[in-house]
Design an enzyme around this catalytic site. Structure first.
Site, PDB file in Angstrom:
ATOM      1  N   SER A  92       0.814  -1.199   0.000  1.00  0.00           N
ATOM      2  CA  SER A  92       0.000   0.000   0.000  1.00  0.00           C
ATOM      3  C   SER A  92       0.855   1.260   0.000  1.00  0.00           C
ATOM      4  CB  SER A  92      -0.954  -0.066   1.188  1.00  0.00           C
ATOM      5  OG  SER A  92      -2.128   0.644   0.940  1.00  0.00           O
ATOM      6  N   ASP A  95      10.089   5.141 -10.273  1.00  0.00           N
ATOM      7  CA  ASP A  95       9.673   5.733 -11.545  1.00  0.00           C
ATOM      8  C   ASP A  95      10.356   7.067 -11.811  1.00  0.00           C
ATOM      9  OD1 ASP A  95       8.070   3.592 -12.010  1.00  0.00           O
ATOM     10  OD2 ASP A  95       6.165   4.684 -12.011  1.00  0.00           O
ATOM     11  N   LYS A 138      -0.842  -4.320  -3.317  1.00  0.00           N
ATOM     12  CA  LYS A 138      -2.132  -3.751  -2.924  1.00  0.00           C
ATOM     13  C   LYS A 138      -2.300  -2.392  -3.597  1.00  0.00           C
ATOM     14  CE  LYS A 138      -5.800  -2.595  -0.713  1.00  0.00           C
ATOM     15  NZ  LYS A 138      -5.883  -1.320  -1.441  1.00  0.00           N
TER      16      LYS A 138
END
Length: 462
Positions: free
Chosen positions: A304, A315, A329
């Site tokens: 999460s 990224d 999740k």
């Protein structure tokens, strides 16, 4: 079980990432919209009539008298359980627990658990809690509490039995795959005061461990980074951000912690049911680490909010992610209050990393996969992730990552046994490898770049 939510103090505070009884979730606390009744049509009326037929038959003919509230609550639980593993009904006890755990303090064992085939399954123990000290591992099954079989109990009922007055003991039976006999453990309950951040200096590297994304985690991490610099008398060569077995917490804190290491760019986006229902979160100028190298450690218990941070720094090319694939999740749950003491927890959106990846099912793949060789059970113990939960949401871009974790050739770097490493004084191989990686980077090497900046600072939109 770890649950957390709180009444928002600002629009940004509405969303929280939560790992709890059913799984790891993202929560928002908002009023229940009466406008939803507008979607009721003739077919809905027919189905409600069918429900009432069943309700009246059970009420009249069941072998024992049954109260209306028990039947209705059972129906609500069944309806929500049929959707996905994260939606559910919060009765007075559940709603109170959810609020209590947002504050980061509760009495119990320090376990995040879910329910699988009527049995309590461990997602991850929280570091430095009774469960962690007793050696409970991710993927373990808890079958008995104080010699009583707990099969058939609801998850809330089982968790309620595990909680109790600090200082009292509890006997639990744990079944672990690969072990011939169940493990009989006696634990002493403690106040689980989740201190979200710990820090240490290892050589000239700052090690930051984030155990949960509870309130003020960003403030605590900022203070920890300044404490590292003060301890060294200068900025460290680099940073290790340890998110292993971190089940999540508040979204604001995930965004804030990501922002500490970023100069610019998107951190995470949420996308709801409607095409235009998108909310984006962006970094603000100011990298507190000053571009120093960052290694993020994750494992199958990182979920999460942890995945948001790891995905954002990966990224944005700001950190090297190391360890093993995370939990996976990637959905958002909204808390919809029904009364002052009850609420629905309903899946309402998915979240995405800056590149548009959904971590749902697949999780975050590390840039460098490093096994925890100092754990003697690492190779044989099965990994437990979101994709193992019944009725989990399917990733729209389904990718089979099975082969990534099934390399037939052994990596020559990772052949040492736990005994050999212990003899060398290595207690945590993944952390050891991360520190070695940063140590190989010259102090005079160029700082880590984040990539080309966008032409203009984007703004949030809903």
């Amino acid at each position: 079980m770890t649950e957390s939510t709180q009444t928002p103090a600002s629009p940004k505070r509405r969303f929280a990432l939560w790992q709890g009884a059913a799984a790891l979730s993202t929560l928002a606390l908002v009023p229940l919209a009466t406008g939803a009744m507008a979607t009721v049509d003739a077919s809905t009326t027919d189905e409600i009539s069918r429900f009432m037929d069943v309700f009246l038959e059970v009420k009249s003919n069941y072998v024992e008298p049954v109260t209306d509230d028990k039947l209705i609550e059972g129906a609500i639980n069944g309806m929500l359980a049929s959707l996905d593993p994260h939606s559910g009904y919060l009765d007075a006890r559940g709603f109170s627990n959810l609020r209590t755990q947002t504050d980061g303090e509760y009495g119990g064992l320090g376990l995040s658990v879910t329910m699988e085939d009527g049995v309590v399954k461990v997602i991850a123990p929280t570091a430095d809690t009774p469960a962690d000290k007793a050696g409970i591992k991710s993927g373990d099954y808890i079958t008995h509490i104080n010699s009583e079989l707990i099969f058939g109990l609801t998850l809330d009922e089982a968790v309620e039995q595990m909680r109790g007055r600090p200082g009292t003991t509890i006997d639990i039976t744990v079944v672990r795959e690969g072990q011939d006999k169940p493990l009989e453990l006696t634990l002493t309950r403690e106040i689980i005061d989740l201190k979200p951040v710990k820090w240490e200096v290892n050589g000239d590297v700052g090690v930051l461990t984030v155990a949960s994304f509870s309130a003020d985690a960003t403030t605590d991490l900022r203070a920890a980074m300044l404490a590292v610099e003060k301890s060294l008398g200068r900025k460290p060569r680099g940073w290790v951000l340890d998110l292993r077995s971190n089940p999540g917490g508040l979204l604001d804190e995930a965004v804030g912690i990501s922002d500490l290491f970023l100069e610019r760019g998107e951190i995470v986006s949420q996308r709801g049911r409607k095409k235009g229902d998108i909310e984006r979160y962006f970094a603000e100028p100011g990298d507190l680490a000053g571009g120093a190298p960052v290694v993020v450690l994750i494992d199958s218990g990182s979920a999460s909010a942890s995945e948001i941070v790891a995905g954002a720094l990966q990224d944005q090319h700001r950190a090297v992610v190391m360890g093993e694939r995370s939990f996976g999740k990637g959905s958002v749950q909204t808390v919809l209050p029904l009364t002052d003491t009850t609420a629905l927890r309903l899946t309402t959106a998915r979240y995405y990393t800056p590149s548009g990846r959904s971590v749902q099912e697949g999780g975050i793949d590390p840039d460098i996969q490093v096994p925890q060789l100092t754990d003697p059970d690492y190779a044989s113990r099965p990994k437990f992730r979101e994709s193992d939960l019944r009725r989990h949401l399917i990733n729209e871009k389904k990718v089979d990552d099975g082969l990534l974790e099934k390399d037939e050739k052994a990596d020559p770097r990772f052949t040492a046994t736990a005994e050999e490493l212990k003899a060398k004084g290595i207690e945590d191989y993944q952390l050891h490898y991360a520190l070695q990686t940063i140590g190989r980077i010259s102090p005079t090497a160029p700082r880590m770049a984040q990539g080309k900046a966008p032409a203009a600072k984007p703004t949030r939109r809903n």
